[in-house]
Design an enzyme around this catalytic site. Structure first.
Site, PDB file in Angstrom:
ATOM      1  CG  ASP A 199      -1.670   1.224   1.472  1.00  0.00           C
ATOM      2  OD1 ASP A 199      -1.402   2.227   0.782  1.00  0.00           O
ATOM      3  OD2 ASP A 199      -2.555   1.221   2.343  1.00  0.00           O
ATOM      4  CD  GLN A 202      -0.356   8.731   3.793  1.00  0.00           C
ATOM      5  OE1 GLN A 202       0.364   9.713   3.610  1.00  0.00           O
ATOM      6  NE2 GLN A 202      -1.663   8.842   3.899  1.00  0.00           N
TER       7      GLN A 202
END
Ligand code: 7TS
Length: 405
Positions: A199, A202
């Site tokens: 993921d 960020q």
């Protein structure tokens, strides 16, 4: 040295007052602001360039198709994918993870298989895997973290086994700012035959990514956290996996031939892009990636780290301050609490002084449970932030603490 003032000039939204004070925007982990070239790209597209893609012989359709597909190649370069057809456009990280959980699940998951995630995942990297486990009788296992907000690698080693089919982990935690040791995680996961989904919501806005060097199987990003529009992001997936995964959604674009009896599917990447895509935002996302590449990702990372260290240093003086997330390797995210105060109250008083921070659980409720706290106050930086803004933030924070104690 970056010329931050000239970068700031490209962001009209930053030059306004909120509650009679100059806006200080420190909520970049939720979503970053957009430079004019991204806004202009959207306007240009809708005033001069709009047409559907991949279907017309006429000029506008071909031009829109060329511009749209050019962004796929920009995205390929941005993460250094081997092939452009390994880039699948999605609404963002959430949709990218759901795509993998659904299609990978159908192709590769059986009863008794295991999926590994960590304690510090965003709900977007928890819930799709829980749904997959419910659908296929697999088991979700969670890698614990220590007090500083680092993954306990010994525990990861113990949880990893021949049953592990997928390790899904964030590159950078949105709440703690921890930069996870994904290189080591990927190498170890591959040794037991597990795939790894990173993921990157960020990390992509803040650091150089090389999916080939990492050997990641899947990597997910959101354009709106990378100075681009909302509603667009992408999934990188290794061709070898994507080829063997069934389509996520059915419809136009993703087919080769359709009869009422049988449908055959299009080649990559179109197999995973059913329906008219988000053309305008994709093209504007290309501008955002150009914006980042032209400044230089290393320079962006360096400046944000300088801001982070400057802020942490000054925050040490705030009475009762407690940082949540003190990993050795961190990105420009600072989560904190102040003794005897509620994060929501701090956030509200900061807002009254023009400072935009996020408060709450940051879509990481299990992580809040781990630290036995209701939430945090979070300041997160982007390339256009300044040390002067941090000074304003510190003054406002001290005022808030005085008012609340
Ligand atoms: N993963 C991580 C690590 C995130 O930080 C976020 C969004 C997502 C996934 C979901 O991204 P989306 O673009 O699909 O919504 N994080 C945050 C946040 O920290 N505050 O608001 C959104």
């Amino acid at each position: 040295m970056l010329d931050i003032e000239s970068i700031r000039k490209q962001f009209p939204i930053l030059h306004q007052e909120v509650h009679g004070r100059p806006l200080v925007y420190f909520d970049n982990a939720a979503s970053s602001q957009k430079p004019m070239r991204v806004v202009e790209s959207l306007e240009r597209y809708y005033t001069k360039e709009h047409s559907n893609v991949h279907r017309g012989v006429h000029f506008l359709s071909q031009q829109a198709t060329d511009k749209f597909e050019e962004v796929r190649r920009k995205a390929q370069a941005f993460v250094n994918a081997k092939h452009d057809h390994e880039i699948i456009f999605t609404r963002g990280t959430t949709e990218a993870i759901n795509l993998v959980a659904t299609s990978f699940g159908k192709a590769f998951i059986e009863e008794g298989d295991e999926i590994l995630i960590s304690t510090m995942e965003h709900h977007s990297n928890i819930v799709p895997w829980q749904m997959l486990c419910q659908d296929w009788g697999a088991e979700l296992k969670v890698i614990p973290i220590d007090e500083s907000g680092e993954i306990i690698m010994d525990q990861f080693d113990l949880l990893l086994s021949g049953k592990t089919r997928m390790v899904a982990i964030n590159h950078v935690s949105n709440t703690l700012g921890t930069i996870n040791p994904i290189e080591e995680i990927i190498t170890k996961a591959h040794k037991v035959g597990a795939a790894v989904l990173i993921d990157g919501a960020q990390s992509a806005p803040h650091m150089q990514i090389d999916v080939q060097e990492l050997d990641a199987d899947f990597y997910c990003v959101s354009g709106h956290k990378m100075y681009g529009p909302t509603g667009i992001g992408f999934l990188y997936g290794k061709e070898i996996w994507l080829n063997d995964m069934p389509p996520y959604q059915g419809g136009g674009e993703m087919i080769e031939t359709v009869t009422f009896e049988e449908t055959t599917y299009n080649a990559l990447p179109f197999k995973f892009e059913a329906g008219t895509p988000n053309i305008a935002d994709t093209i504007a996302f290309g501008e955002a990636m150009d914006f980042m590449m032209e400044i230089g990702i290393e320079e962006i990372a360096h400046w944000e780290m300088e801001l982070h260290n400057y802020a942490v240093d000054k925050m040490m003086d705030v009475p009762g301050i407690k940082f949540v997330g003190t990993a050795k390797k961190k990105a420009g995210v600072i989560s904190f609490l102040v003794d005897g105060t509620h994060p929501y109250d701090i956030g509200t008083i900061l807002d009254q002084q023009g400072i935009a921070v996020r408060t709450g659980h940051h879509c990481t409720q299990p992580l809040m449970d781990r630290f036995e706290i209701p939430g945090t106050v979070r300041a997160s930086f982007a390339v256009y932030n300044t040390k002067h803004e941090i000074d304003l933030f510190i003054a406002a924070l001290k005022k808030a603490v005085t008012m609340l104690s």
